[in-house]
Design a protein around this motif. Structure first.
Motif, mmCIF file in Angstrom:
data_model
loop_
_atom_site.group_PDB
_atom_site.id
_atom_site.type_symbol
_atom_site.label_atom_id
_atom_site.label_comp_id
_atom_site.label_asym_id
_atom_site.label_seq_id
_atom_site.Cartn_x
_atom_site.Cartn_y
_atom_site.Cartn_z
ATOM 1 N N PRO A 140 0.311 4.585 -9.370
ATOM 2 C CA PRO A 140 -0.873 3.282 -9.146
ATOM 3 C C PRO A 140 -2.131 3.676 -9.218
ATOM 4 O O PRO A 140 -3.321 2.329 -8.459
ATOM 5 N N SER A 141 -2.314 3.975 -10.924
ATOM 6 C CA SER A 141 -3.213 3.841 -11.781
ATOM 7 C C SER A 141 -3.413 3.508 -12.901
ATOM 8 O O SER A 141 -4.574 3.028 -13.362
ATOM 9 N N THR A 142 -2.315 2.237 -12.497
ATOM 10 C CA THR A 142 -2.092 1.116 -13.170
ATOM 11 C C THR A 142 -1.529 -0.404 -12.365
ATOM 12 O O THR A 142 -1.755 -1.049 -12.867
ATOM 13 N N GLY A 143 -1.332 -0.266 -11.184
ATOM 14 C CA GLY A 143 -0.060 -0.801 -10.587
ATOM 15 C C GLY A 143 1.194 -1.192 -11.357
ATOM 16 O O GLY A 143 1.745 -2.458 -10.988
ATOM 17 N N TYR A 196 -10.757 -1.207 -9.887
ATOM 18 C CA TYR A 196 -11.475 -1.383 -8.146
ATOM 19 C C TYR A 196 -10.713 -2.652 -7.870
ATOM 20 O O TYR A 196 -10.175 -3.639 -7.995
ATOM 21 N N PRO A 229 -4.196 -1.693 -5.570
ATOM 22 C CA PRO A 229 -2.947 -0.739 -5.713
ATOM 23 C C PRO A 229 -1.644 -1.677 -6.754
ATOM 24 O O PRO A 229 -0.774 -1.072 -7.688
ATOM 25 N N SER A 230 -2.237 -2.585 -6.716
ATOM 26 C CA SER A 230 -1.301 -3.505 -8.490
ATOM 27 C C SER A 230 -2.100 -3.813 -9.470
ATOM 28 O O SER A 230 -1.392 -4.234 -10.734
ATOM 29 N N THR A 231 -3.632 -2.916 -9.941
ATOM 30 C CA THR A 231 -3.771 -3.250 -11.476
ATOM 31 C C THR A 231 -4.115 -1.461 -11.397
ATOM 32 O O THR A 231 -4.877 -1.140 -12.728
ATOM 33 N N GLY A 232 -4.774 -0.435 -10.220
ATOM 34 C CA GLY A 232 -5.066 1.061 -10.529
ATOM 35 C C GLY A 232 -6.572 0.530 -10.853
ATOM 36 O O GLY A 232 -7.498 1.670 -10.965
ATOM 37 N N GLN A 260 -12.234 6.924 -5.713
ATOM 38 C CA GLN A 260 -13.260 5.469 -5.228
ATOM 39 C C GLN A 260 -11.849 4.399 -4.881
ATOM 40 O O GLN A 260 -10.743 5.179 -4.703
ATOM 41 N N TYR A 261 -12.098 3.327 -3.945
ATOM 42 C CA TYR A 261 -10.680 2.607 -3.283
ATOM 43 C C TYR A 261 -10.696 2.287 -4.957
ATOM 44 O O TYR A 261 -10.962 1.681 -5.728
ATOM 45 N N VAL A 262 -8.826 1.433 -4.412
ATOM 46 C CA VAL A 262 -7.875 1.533 -5.806
ATOM 47 C C VAL A 262 -7.717 0.228 -5.512
ATOM 48 O O VAL A 262 -6.740 -0.401 -4.113
ATOM 49 N N ASN A 308 3.066 2.554 -2.409
ATOM 50 C CA ASN A 308 3.070 3.145 -4.170
ATOM 51 C C ASN A 308 3.750 1.700 -4.641
ATOM 52 O O ASN A 308 4.731 2.717 -5.224
ATOM 53 N N GLY A 347 0.651 -1.547 -0.253
ATOM 54 C CA GLY A 347 -0.113 -0.260 0.348
ATOM 55 C C GLY A 347 0.947 1.348 -0.028
ATOM 56 O O GLY A 347 0.293 2.512 0.083
ATOM 57 N N ASN A 367 -4.037 4.972 -2.228
ATOM 58 C CA ASN A 367 -4.628 3.255 -2.175
ATOM 59 C C ASN A 367 -6.601 4.277 -2.943
ATOM 60 O O ASN A 367 -6.841 3.318 -3.063
ATOM 61 N N MET A 368 -6.461 5.477 -3.468
ATOM 62 C CA MET A 368 -7.651 6.220 -3.857
ATOM 63 C C MET A 368 -7.655 6.699 -5.273
ATOM 64 O O MET A 368 -6.111 7.053 -5.249
ATOM 65 N N LEU A 369 -8.763 6.753 -6.143
ATOM 66 C CA LEU A 369 -8.248 7.753 -6.576
ATOM 67 C C LEU A 369 -9.534 8.363 -7.255
ATOM 68 O O LEU A 369 -10.730 8.113 -6.523
#
Lengths: 353, 353, 353, 353
Positions: free
Chosen positions: D253-256, B258, B253-256, B249-251, B204, B202, D204-206
């Protein structure tokens, strides 16, 4: 073996409490937990076979005398699974029906969120139109009408045309994401020449810098001749699967993935004398027999099928196929939806206990 | 306006035919077509508000006296939508309930195909364990128990802990892809130190060459403090949305993307005096009020809500929010499932007619 | 206009300092900054045309008398761009050469990290083998030998076969990721029947549950007949691009994307009389004229080309095409590598200043 | 062992032929084949260590007296690999330099296609600005200036700030996809508050429905404190890698995925007394020692390194690390570019022969 949940004992005190819960729009989870979390898939839908030649076809022709395609909007006999009566569905997540269009008829243009496939059983001159292009349909052709594309059917030939429809509206409706609208006129205009999509997108080429406009295949007719040829090749040049024989999936050429977001479609060849091993998978599958005769075991049920029959095997049923003659089976399922949600499982073959 | 389908007239002749159709496991599509293809989403579920403080909490505490967590497996009051009574669901595709675990109790370890979220309402010392790691839960924390991970709850503190569960089992069950099993023992072993996932995944950073083992976030506790801080920042440094206020939105972190394949979760801040514009979207949404007081209009229904209340807005309802004080709303929906299937629509704001 | 960097003045003091920098393996960036950060692409490679019929073909045949395919390993005349002499490259990132194999010869089996394309110019009976399957090559066929697949060529016919090779080894070598190895024997065994890949993967079907083993197309011969047909269709049923005419890209059917990770390939039809608008793009492109006669302007250079000529247009050159007769141009570039790194740009047409 | 290619014998006849080939912009491939297709990576770049404290720092301070940041545009000492002298590069595909900005100076705003990373060595009050937000840089912070974003540096503190730059311009320039432009003014306006990106995207949010605008991370400062904490956790709660110790990668964080399309960055902790096994990988790696003392073997070269030293290990060198004290190493490489093109290989550890 330890149980996931044992329903608690009941008592007057608890029952009275449950009644007060209901008034506040609540309920005791422990009274339903086992039902909501089965150990393994427990479909209410059951294996069913529809005898196209002896049962469906006569009924369809009779429907043809009783109602016009235009009045019906779509003259279709729903294949309704008796295990989920009243749902108008063949499984809990999919719909299938047999549609007929008589010479001279049209089924008016409309569009809806649900994706649809059409698998042609009889007839050579009817067409499906999608977004301005018509495609003539022949037996064994696999046709798509993607979500939210304007589509219609017509039959300028002199013989009836019958096909199997498959739709994902149970999924769409459950998600409450369903929209539908008719076209302002009965028929959309023809704006592209027949064969356009297949030539433009189906030759292992794409227009330069092609950007897909939709989440479905840009080609909407997969002719049987091309599919049969590919299967023949695999049959004569390789070993099939011990459960599935020689099985291929239809593909969206712009992604290499399934042709529609929730529906996968397959064609498989079972050589004469094929005795497949048992398998099971979480995607219930609907089969249409294109050629040949054989037998499928689904759990305790045994189906003897022949050309043009349709049958459904629900999720996780122990299944195996036999072919008396060389046989070709078309099938479709909701495998892409299950994979998108990380849910699909298959055991092929089923490991010994 | 032209109609998608007009149900044909009936007649004795047709009715007799329909009876014969039923015997062959078929049905006339034209009798159901309009129902199966609505013009726009027409959920049977309705907007509902549950008053946590006055209604749910007392009932939960009463349930605490009537049944143990172990006997119940999970001591949960299902939030059942009166529009779909008997379904144990809050919308057609999602489940929500309020769970309570008393001091000293455990909710035994098990796993199932359905994904679950937990949003903590009360209590500071209870834990959720996932795959060998325990996380202590505090109000406002967003917890996940991903599909097929072994999970359990315990409460070593001296006060009850209450939280809202959200699960996608309606979708999983409809696809007939549901499996479940208990752990061999009541509780799985603790194999990782508390905080492991959040520290490991978590910050980054990810472990070098990290390969996700599952289709869900590798972190399973999103602490309220971190989320509140991010929202505060956005509030003080930018303009919110005219319908949604400041919404995040909660994310994973390994895909960005949902955090779970079928469930999205959000936190939004409505400034004091916020008067949001009307919007609608196809994903029905369940809200839990974390802080503040306000009012939501859903169609013709008006909800005055306060801290800890829970309310649901079904698909495509004309919705708008007002906040009397600064307010924080947690919410979740099936948006990822809809997007995966190319079905999600939102109008925010709704364009004038 | 403000300058990105103006090289600072020099002085004895500075020069003495620079000498001391060199001793410590350092250097002053400000002395090179402008060169390292051009305002726009400034290739050293230049536009070049090779006259296949008058120049390349005779030289190739002469090479055929001077050295055997086996001694040469590959009997190829490198098309070396005079702007980057000594590099053995046609552009800074790509290699092209013309290979000839005489009747009865073989080019022994080997494999390497670099991906290769082959575009056939002359000959009808030679073959390329990839991973145990041979494919007969005809003029206009587009052949791939993917990274790290064992491949070889042979010519059992009675006429020479000539084709253009395209490889990405400049990129692979710059990244220092290059491996190569010969096959233990001169020729790998034939383990699949000719046509296997195209039948198995090229019919808009894939084997069920197909998992790609490599990051390149599973089909390795795109026959000219199929491509020509698709282009003809687009030509007769739609408008071409004002710069490119009717242009299509070869596609990996298992992804819908480019056939190789770093190399894109295209076929375009310019109608007789075509006068294309000017365009430019960051991917330098190598053309092979399949049919027809025309003219291409690249910057200040004007090429009159005819059938079988090869020409290269470096990155960002102002380019436009004219066709005197109906013309077909094959081309390839490093567009996928540029896109993967977020670098590709195209202006088609170039907006007026 | 069989050879990939043996250079053919030469002769006067062949030499005369080669001279005629050159006149037609061609060349005999067989004269270069072995060089162009090495058996395994054969970088010209060599392992090098730069002693920051004794060599680089004094030279930088001297440069500070000889030229202003503004006149230099960027006052940087290039770390030039003596194996590729004159290239201004540290490896064939990457650039590294040490930049210094003195109190009160600015490095004017510009943007370019190349992506850049900055790893801070000294100083606490200088800033980097990207697209209107400034971030204060502290030792150990990992900063990005993504492709084509306007960026500049300033130092309002009273001490110099030094950092290592890493850029992928060798790749960008080789692909001839390089653009650059200065900002109309010396400095872009500050439009966002400091900390905006990290708060907005790093928790961990976007923001809801976030659509990335670029192919790089939306956060551009990864503070050392956060990274150090994560590494400490992994160190105390798990086993490291037998070659790499405890190693983590910075993540978008937007793609992992990697933070930039062509550059990966890592931080690894080697416990005191660590004796790592030998490994090799195709991505040459540049290291900056953040804390501690140790030794790295790269092929036959042995580096004793201490805090602030920088060293480079070229592709495929047999590498192993030892740490005399607990040590932290930052590193970066072109691993994402190699993976995008299907080229990356690693043997960790190297299997015994």
């Amino acid at each position: 073996m330890k149980s996931f949940h044992v329903k608690p004992h009941t008592s007057e005190e608890r029952q009275e409490f449950y009644a007060r819960l209901e008034k506040k729009n609540t309920a005791p989870l422990w009274e339903s937990l086992a039902r909501l979390f089965p150990n393994e898939p427990t479909p209410a839908s059951v294996p069913v076979l529809w005898n196209y030649t002896d049962d469906i076809r006569p009924l369809l022709l009779e429907a043809g005398r009783l109602i016009t395609a235009k009045e019906a909007t779509r003259r279709v006999l729903v294949l309704e699974n008796p295990g989920i009566k009243g749902s108008s569905q063949i499984t809990e997540s999919l719909y299938a029906g047999i549609q007929m269009i008589l010479p001279g008829e049209i089924a008016p243009t409309h569009r809806h969120s649900a994706s649809a496939i059409r698998f042609i059983i009889e007839g050579d001159g009817a067409y499906t139109a999608v977004d301005g292009e018509r495609t003539t349909m022949h037996p064994g052709d696999f046709i798509l009408t993607p979500s939210w594309t304007f589509h219609d059917h017509g039959n300028p030939s002199d013989a009836p045309c019958m096909w199997m429809d498959g739709l994902d509206f149970p999924i769409v409706n459950m998600l409450n994401a369903a929209f539908a609208e008719p076209y302002p006129k009965d028929l959309q205009a023809v704006t592209k020449k027949e064969g356009d999509a297949l030539n433009r997108y189906g030759a292992n080429m794409l227009p330069v810098e092609f950007q897909p406009e939709r989440q479905s295949s840009p080609i909407f007719n997969y002719p049987y001749s091309r599919t049969r040829e590919a299967l023949d090749w695999l049959y004569r040049n390789g070993r099939g699967h011990e459960c599935h024989g020689i099985k291929m999936q239809y593909v969206d050429p712009s992604t290499g993935s399934y042709p529609m977001p929730a529906i996968a479609a397959f064609m498989q060849l079972l050589p004469a004398g094929f005795h497949g091993k048992s398998y099971r998978s979480t995607d219930a599958t609907i089969y249409s027999v294109v050629e040949g005769r054989g037998r499928t075991r689904a759990g305790e049920i045994l189906f003897d099928w022949k050309e043009r029959d349709i049958f459904v095997v629900p999720s996780w049923y122990r299944t195996s196929h036999e072919a008396h003659t060389e046989a070709l089976l078309f099938s479709f399922s909701d495998r892409p939806a299950q994979k998108a949600l990380g849910l699909w499982r298959e055991q092929a073959p089923i490991a010994p206990a």
